[in-house]
Structures are given as C-alpha cells and as structure tokens.
Design a protein around this motif. Structure first.
Motif, PDB file in Angstrom:
ATOM      1  N   GLY A 116       0.826  -1.207   0.000  1.00  0.00           N
ATOM      2  CA  GLY A 116       0.000   0.000   0.000  1.00  0.00           C
ATOM      3  C   GLY A 116       0.854   1.249   0.000  1.00  0.00           C
ATOM      4  O   GLY A 116       2.053   1.210  -0.312  1.00  0.00           O
ATOM      5  N   GLU A 117       0.220   2.359   0.385  1.00  0.00           N
ATOM      6  CA  GLU A 117       0.866   3.672   0.265  1.00  0.00           C
ATOM      7  C   GLU A 117       1.636   4.045   1.539  1.00  0.00           C
ATOM      8  O   GLU A 117       2.859   4.079   1.541  1.00  0.00           O
ATOM      9  CB  GLU A 117      -0.228   4.698  -0.036  1.00  0.00           C
ATOM     10  CG  GLU A 117       0.260   6.109  -0.166  1.00  0.00           C
ATOM     11  CD  GLU A 117      -0.878   7.075  -0.529  1.00  0.00           C
ATOM     12  OE1 GLU A 117      -1.795   6.684  -1.279  1.00  0.00           O
ATOM     13  OE2 GLU A 117      -0.833   8.215  -0.051  1.00  0.00           O
ATOM     14  N   ALA A 118       0.924   4.310   2.600  1.00  0.00           N
ATOM     15  CA  ALA A 118       1.552   4.795   3.831  1.00  0.00           C
ATOM     16  C   ALA A 118       0.581   4.609   4.982  1.00  0.00           C
ATOM     17  O   ALA A 118      -0.635   4.607   4.771  1.00  0.00           O
ATOM     18  CB  ALA A 118       1.887   6.281   3.689  1.00  0.00           C
ATOM     19  N   PRO A 119       1.097   4.491   6.198  1.00  0.00           N
ATOM     20  CA  PRO A 119       0.179   4.380   7.340  1.00  0.00           C
ATOM     21  C   PRO A 119      -0.637   5.670   7.486  1.00  0.00           C
ATOM     22  O   PRO A 119      -0.138   6.760   7.212  1.00  0.00           O
ATOM     23  CB  PRO A 119       1.118   4.229   8.549  1.00  0.00           C
ATOM     24  CG  PRO A 119       2.476   3.955   7.998  1.00  0.00           C
ATOM     25  CD  PRO A 119       2.505   4.448   6.594  1.00  0.00           C
ATOM     26  N   GLY A 120      -1.876   5.520   7.902  1.00  0.00           N
ATOM     27  CA  GLY A 120      -2.708   6.666   8.264  1.00  0.00           C
ATOM     28  C   GLY A 120      -2.784   6.750   9.782  1.00  0.00           C
ATOM     29  O   GLY A 120      -2.008   6.113  10.496  1.00  0.00           O
ATOM     30  N   GLU A 123      -3.407   3.354  11.598  1.00  0.00           N
ATOM     31  CA  GLU A 123      -2.246   2.458  11.477  1.00  0.00           C
ATOM     32  C   GLU A 123      -1.113   2.964  12.367  1.00  0.00           C
ATOM     33  O   GLU A 123      -0.410   2.174  13.009  1.00  0.00           O
ATOM     34  CB  GLU A 123      -1.784   2.396  10.018  1.00  0.00           C
ATOM     35  CG  GLU A 123      -2.753   1.671   9.096  1.00  0.00           C
ATOM     36  CD  GLU A 123      -3.992   2.459   8.732  1.00  0.00           C
ATOM     37  OE1 GLU A 123      -3.956   3.711   8.841  1.00  0.00           O
ATOM     38  OE2 GLU A 123      -5.007   1.843   8.336  1.00  0.00           O
ATOM     39  N   PRO A 129      -0.301  -2.082   9.374  1.00  0.00           N
ATOM     40  CA  PRO A 129      -0.878  -1.482   8.171  1.00  0.00           C
ATOM     41  C   PRO A 129      -2.342  -1.882   7.973  1.00  0.00           C
ATOM     42  O   PRO A 129      -2.767  -2.960   8.399  1.00  0.00           O
ATOM     43  CB  PRO A 129      -0.009  -2.055   7.037  1.00  0.00           C
ATOM     44  CG  PRO A 129       0.522  -3.341   7.574  1.00  0.00           C
ATOM     45  CD  PRO A 129       0.649  -3.166   9.065  1.00  0.00           C
ATOM     46  N   PHE A 130      -3.084  -0.987   7.323  1.00  0.00           N
ATOM     47  CA  PHE A 130      -4.460  -1.253   6.894  1.00  0.00           C
ATOM     48  C   PHE A 130      -5.332  -1.793   8.025  1.00  0.00           C
ATOM     49  O   PHE A 130      -5.890  -2.896   7.918  1.00  0.00           O
ATOM     50  CB  PHE A 130      -4.469  -2.230   5.705  1.00  0.00           C
ATOM     51  CG  PHE A 130      -4.108  -1.579   4.393  1.00  0.00           C
ATOM     52  CD1 PHE A 130      -5.048  -0.841   3.684  1.00  0.00           C
ATOM     53  CD2 PHE A 130      -2.830  -1.687   3.875  1.00  0.00           C
ATOM     54  CE1 PHE A 130      -4.720  -0.226   2.478  1.00  0.00           C
ATOM     55  CE2 PHE A 130      -2.490  -1.082   2.669  1.00  0.00           C
ATOM     56  CZ  PHE A 130      -3.440  -0.356   1.970  1.00  0.00           C
ATOM     57  N   ASN A 157       3.627  -1.376   3.227  1.00  0.00           N
ATOM     58  CA  ASN A 157       3.464  -0.089   2.532  1.00  0.00           C
ATOM     59  C   ASN A 157       4.799   0.331   1.942  1.00  0.00           C
ATOM     60  O   ASN A 157       5.835  -0.256   2.288  1.00  0.00           O
ATOM     61  CB  ASN A 157       3.007   0.983   3.534  1.00  0.00           C
ATOM     62  CG  ASN A 157       1.547   0.868   3.912  1.00  0.00           C
ATOM     63  OD1 ASN A 157       0.673   0.837   3.056  1.00  0.00           O
ATOM     64  ND2 ASN A 157       1.276   0.796   5.208  1.00  0.00           N
ATOM     65  N   HIS A 235      -6.890   1.569  -4.901  1.00  0.00           N
ATOM     66  CA  HIS A 235      -6.701   1.573  -3.448  1.00  0.00           C
ATOM     67  C   HIS A 235      -8.073   1.464  -2.761  1.00  0.00           C
ATOM     68  O   HIS A 235      -9.042   2.099  -3.202  1.00  0.00           O
ATOM     69  CB  HIS A 235      -6.014   2.889  -3.032  1.00  0.00           C
ATOM     70  CG  HIS A 235      -5.504   2.873  -1.635  1.00  0.00           C
ATOM     71  ND1 HIS A 235      -6.333   2.943  -0.541  1.00  0.00           N
ATOM     72  CD2 HIS A 235      -4.243   2.783  -1.149  1.00  0.00           C
ATOM     73  CE1 HIS A 235      -5.591   2.900   0.560  1.00  0.00           C
ATOM     74  NE2 HIS A 235      -4.321   2.809   0.218  1.00  0.00           N
TER      75      HIS A 235
HETATM   76  N1  URA Z   1      -3.656   3.116   3.354  1.00  0.00           N
HETATM   77  C1  URA Z   1      -2.480   2.572   2.979  1.00  0.00           C
HETATM   78  O1  URA Z   1      -2.064   2.705   1.827  1.00  0.00           O
HETATM   79  N2  URA Z   1      -1.794   1.884   3.879  1.00  0.00           N
HETATM   80  C2  URA Z   1      -2.210   1.689   5.126  1.00  0.00           C
HETATM   81  O2  URA Z   1      -1.525   1.029   5.895  1.00  0.00           O
HETATM   82  C3  URA Z   1      -3.440   2.257   5.488  1.00  0.00           C
HETATM   83  C4  URA Z   1      -4.153   2.966   4.600  1.00  0.00           C
END
Ligand code: URA
Length: 263
Positions: A116-120, A123, A129-130, A157, A235
């Motif tokens: 994925g992209e990055a922790p929000g 997370e 993650p996610f 991520n 996504h």
């Molecule tokens: N969206 C992401 O791309 N990664 C995460 O860990 C959470 C949300």
C-alpha cells in the motif's frame, strides 16, 4: 482534543515547518504583542544579532539515508531481522512525526504480498498497516478471493511512518524506504504482488496513472536482478469514496486470483 492528538498535531506542524525550510526563530522567548505594557520597539539590529538559530539534529541526505538503508537491508536474513532493522532505522524524516513504525501485518513468506501507500492515523496508533476503514475493505477484498492476512497474505506499505496530515509520501521518503521494501519482497518471495493504488504503482514500477494501469500484470525487477509479477489495483480508500469502481476492482481481484493459481 486529547493530549496525544495535540502532541501529534504539534509534531506534524513542526515537521511541516521544517519541510518548508523554516529552521530559525526571531527570538528565544515568545512575545505577547497584544499586551499594552510592551516596551517600545527596540531599534533594528542586524539580522545576525536578532536571530536565534534552532539547532537542527544532523539528518543525512535522502541519498545517504537510502544507501544506509540498502546496506542494513542487505544484512537482514529473515522477516524478523528486517522488521527490527526498520524499527531501529532513523534515516527517514517521517519517523520523527510518527507514533509507531508500521512495517507489516500478516504471514511472512505468504504467496500474496500487498503493498500500500503509507500508514494513516489508525495504522500509526496500532503499529499495523491497513487497520482503519480502508483496511476493513482490503480484508473483504482478500476474502472475496479466499485470502486473508491471518493465513496466506502479507501486507506492507512503501513507507513505514505516517506522513503528517496524511499527505502522500514524497519521492525522497519513498526512496529512503525502498531498499527495505525490496528486501521484504526478496525474503517473502511472493508469487504475486498486489499494488494498492497509484502511489505504490509509481514507486515500484515508475508508471503513473492507476486508472490505466490497473488490472494488468507487470514485472518488477529488483536491484538484485530478481523479477516479481505485480498487479496494480484501485486503493481501497479510493473505492470507499467511489464505490462504482468496485466492479472494476472485483475484475482485478479475479485476475489476481488466477495469477496466484497459475503461478
Ligand atoms: N492506506 C495505505 O495505503 N496503507 C495503510 O496502511 C493504510 C491505509
């Protein structure tokens, strides 16, 4: 607002200033300019006399940090080693504004790796993650093809710390983390990699535009020369905002399942 949220917001604001190049204050002490008993303004002094420098901890350049990350990642021979090395790594500036390192969740060595992209925010709080709303949808997407992070999928991520204000990670932040992502792929040896969204698509393949690229297999060749099949998909956070696109995502999941079956 809770104390932790305030601290989080203050850290994000400081990081934002630092990213914008603001590293000086005009005085060591704050001045309340609304008070009536302020002394008359002092005659202007030279900039060098009136400016107090804030000491900035020395931060390696992105290239230096990426080289360091590559050396550290190469020395890791197991998922656990790599997770510990990422948690101990200070070369990515995002870490200073994050509560937790978010490395991976699921089964090390699984045939399916999701990037994925990055922790929000959720997370960052959980260190996984996610786990927020998008994570819930990702779990349902995986369940639709009989997969789960509990049994046969691994999730990660392209960066391991939450970007301030949930902005997209920069190219430099992605480049610093990339050697760890590559090493995770090598240690996992997945049969298929699902790229969740445009950011991991661009980060891993250099291709821009998830709408055109989704649903089509590509190969990613790592610096070691090893090649892995990747499938870009929308996504889950995008699908929550644009549910009409779930139809295409469903099709892409069937493509992913077929790729895993045939591998
Ligand atoms: N969206 C992401 O791309 N990664 C995460 O860990 C959470 C949300």
């Amino acid at each position: 607002m809770q104390d932790v949220d305030r601290l989080d917001a203050a850290r994000a604001l400081l990081r934002w200033y630092a990213d914008a190049g603001v590293d000086e204050a005009v005085a060591a002490e704050p001045v309340d300019r609304f008070r009536n008993d302020q002394p008359a303004a002092a005659p202007a002094r030279s900039a060098s006399a009136s400016v107090t420098r804030i000491a900035r901890p020395s931060q390696p350049s992105a290239d230096e940090a990426a080289s360091l990350a590559a050396a550290i990642a190469a020395a890791c021979d197991s998922h656990e080693d790599l997770a510990a090395a990422v948690a101990a790594f200070d070369g990515c500036p995002l870490k200073a504004g994050a509560r937790n390192t978010v490395f991976s969740d699921g089964i090390p060595g699984a045939a399916l790796l999701i990037i994925g992209e990055a922790p929000g925010r959720d997370e960052d709080a959980a260190g996984k993650p996610f786990v927020g709303r998008a994570g819930g949808l990702l779990d349902r997407m995986l369940a639709a093809i009989g997969r789960s992070r509990m049994s046969d999928a691994l999730i990660t991520n392209v960066v391991y710390w939450r970007p301030p204000g949930n902005r997209a990670p920069t190219q430099a932040e992605i480049a610093v983390c990339r050697p760890f992502v590559d090493r995770l792929i090598e240690l996992t040896t997945p049969k298929a990699i699902m790229l969740a969204g445009g950011v991991p698509l661009q980060a891993m393949t250099g291709v821009a535009g998830i709408t055109r690229a989704r649903g089509v297999w590509r190969d990613v060749t790592l610096p070691s020369g090893k090649t892995y099949p990747v499938l870009p998909v929308f996504h889950p956070a995008f699908l929550l905002r644009q549910p009409a696109h779930k139809r295409l995502a469903w099709k892409d999941l069937q493509t992913l399942a077929a790729g895993l079956r045939d591998a």
